[in-house]
Design a protein around this motif. Structure first.
Motif, PDB file in Angstrom:
ATOM      1  N   SER A  14      20.523  30.297   4.172  1.00 31.28           N
ATOM      2  CA  SER A  14      20.218  28.890   3.880  1.00 31.28           C
ATOM      3  C   SER A  14      18.865  28.455   4.422  1.00 31.28           C
ATOM      4  CB  SER A  14      21.304  27.984   4.470  1.00 31.28           C
ATOM      5  OG  SER A  14      21.210  27.945   5.888  1.00 31.28           O
ATOM      6  N   GLU A  17      16.509  26.571   2.164  1.00 34.03           N
ATOM      7  CA  GLU A  17      17.001  25.346   1.530  1.00 34.03           C
ATOM      8  C   GLU A  17      16.400  24.116   2.228  1.00 34.03           C
ATOM      9  OE1 GLU A  17      19.054  25.206  -1.148  1.00 34.03           O
ATOM     10  OE2 GLU A  17      19.053  27.401  -1.247  1.00 34.03           O
ATOM     11  N   SER A  18      16.409  22.987   1.515  1.00 32.24           N
ATOM     12  CA  SER A  18      15.842  21.767   2.089  1.00 32.24           C
ATOM     13  C   SER A  18      16.673  21.268   3.271  1.00 32.24           C
ATOM     14  CB  SER A  18      15.754  20.670   1.017  1.00 32.24           C
ATOM     15  OG  SER A  18      17.032  20.407   0.459  1.00 32.24           O
ATOM     16  N   PRO A  20      18.962  23.335   5.624  1.00 32.80           N
ATOM     17  CA  PRO A  20      19.607  24.576   6.070  1.00 32.80           C
ATOM     18  C   PRO A  20      20.839  24.304   6.918  1.00 32.80           C
ATOM     19  CG  PRO A  20      17.576  24.188   7.283  1.00 32.80           C
ATOM     20  CD  PRO A  20      17.600  23.194   6.168  1.00 32.80           C
ATOM     21  N   ASP A  54      24.870  17.360  -0.784  1.00 28.88           N
ATOM     22  CA  ASP A  54      23.787  18.331  -0.633  1.00 28.88           C
ATOM     23  C   ASP A  54      24.204  19.471   0.291  1.00 28.88           C
ATOM     24  OD1 ASP A  54      22.123  16.914  -2.303  1.00 28.88           O
ATOM     25  OD2 ASP A  54      21.042  15.899  -0.683  1.00 28.88           O
ATOM     26  N   THR A  58      24.464  23.399  -0.585  1.00 29.53           N
ATOM     27  CA  THR A  58      23.727  24.373   0.223  1.00 29.53           C
ATOM     28  C   THR A  58      24.648  25.479   0.727  1.00 29.53           C
ATOM     29  OG1 THR A  58      22.045  22.792   0.945  1.00 29.53           O
ATOM     30  CG2 THR A  58      22.415  24.696   2.363  1.00 29.53           C
ATOM     31  N   THR A  61      25.646  27.834  -2.132  1.00 28.32           N
ATOM     32  CA  THR A  61      24.492  28.644  -2.537  1.00 28.32           C
ATOM     33  C   THR A  61      24.199  29.722  -1.504  1.00 28.32           C
ATOM     34  OG1 THR A  61      23.548  26.747  -3.732  1.00 28.32           O
ATOM     35  CG2 THR A  61      22.050  28.546  -3.142  1.00 28.32           C
TER      36      THR A  61
END
Length: 320
Positions: A14, A17-18, A20, A54, A58, A61
């Motif tokens: 992560s 990612e924006s 984490p 979000d 995350t 993903t």
């Protein structure tokens, strides 16, 4: 992989990612029973309580990128988690932000508990969700199952579906992209949607409600709670996962089980409810093995007497 190794892999995956993942919020070997309405279930290797849509996206993903199995848990109804728990990552969806606009448009993250959303919309004088009071579910779970209830009182002749007030939802698609979809994509059916057939995850949903008298809406809440309470065991006293078996050709499974004389029958601390024969309750210390044995007993009895094959509607999740 050990739980600690799984957690480390998720954090690493992560990192780009924006938002984490925070290693300190990943719980290792965490018991899942407290997070289910059945109060049954072994541990998750790693448990994360996602606070926003979000963060939910995350986590999923990251698990995919790290090759780690994952499961999203809402309010924990309609599932039986195995005594050995769930391997990989379990994400408890607690993303609960929601808004009510002046035109009756309701937007909600998928982890919002339906009862909270129902009460908020009723207080604001918007009709459409009041039929689902008392049903344990998150918004995401409501869409997954096309939540429904016989309403209004006193006739109870029509099944009201959440699809009737659904406008759209944002999903994290199985392929990994985030997108907004409508009812045509969801394919609402009876206890069925596209989410039963694809690993899409609802991140948020939008409903369109209609203006109504709050006093009348509160009356419907009271009528529905009273009617439901007279037909279902109280979760606070006798935990359950809701109805265990699907209807068969329009025939209620509870009626068939009742006609086999099985109300009150138990295996260990798992019992067929005295109130509703299609609900199995936890008398205090039931295990998933107890429930599976009781399910098998009911199936065998109905098969022998009526020739019907009872099919569970509760998901059996994890290792048993």
């Amino acid at each position: 992989m050990t739980p600690a190794q799984i957690a480390d892999a998720l954090v690493a995956a992560s990192a780009s990612e924006s938002t984490p993942l925070d290693r300190r919020r990943l719980q290792l070997s965490a018991p899942l029973a407290p997070y289910t309405t059945f109060r049954i279930g072994g541990p998750a290797d790693v448990l994360l309580e996602a606070q926003t849509a979000d963060e939910l996206a995350t986590a999923i993903t990251a698990a995919k990128q790290a090759g780690i199995s994952w499961f999203v848990l809402g309010l924990g109804a309609n599932v039986l988690i195995g005594d050995r728990g769930i391997r990989g990552l379990v994400i408890r969806n607690a993303a609960a932000a929601h808004t009510i606009s002046d035109d009756g448009t309701v937007w909600s993250e998928s982890g919002t508990i339906m009862q909270e959303l129902v009460l908020d919309t009723v207080r604001a004088g918007w009709s459409g969700l009041e039929h689902y009071i008392g049903i344990p579910s998150t918004v995401g779970g409501a869409l997954w199952q096309n939540l429904h209830f016989l309403s209004p009182a006193p006739e109870r002749e029509r099944t009201m579906f959440i699809a009737e007030v659904f406008a759209s939802c944002e999903i994290l698609a199985e392929e990994g992209d985030r997108k907004v979809v409508d009812a045509d994509y969801i394919q609402f059916g009876y206890d069925d949607t596209v989410f039963h057939h694809r690993r899409d995850v609802v991140l948020s949903a939008t409903f369109q409600l209609t203006k109504a008298d709050p006093a009348r809406l509160h009356q419907i809440l009271q009528e529905n709670l009273s009617w439901r309470g007279s037909r279902h065991p109280w979760l606070q006293v006798h935990p359950s996962a809701g109805s265990i078996f699907k209807k068969i050709e329009g025939v209620g499974a509870g009626r068939l089980i009742d006609q086999c004389g099985l109300k009150g029958f138990r295996v260990g601390d798992a019992q067929i409810s005295h109130i509703h024969a299609n609900i199995l309750v936890n008398l205090g210390h039931a295990t998933a093995a107890d429930v599976r044995a009781l399910v098998a007993h009911a199936q065998a009895a109905v098969k022998e007497r009526f020739g019907y094959e009872l099919q569970p509607e509760v998901g059996f999740i994890g290792e048993f």
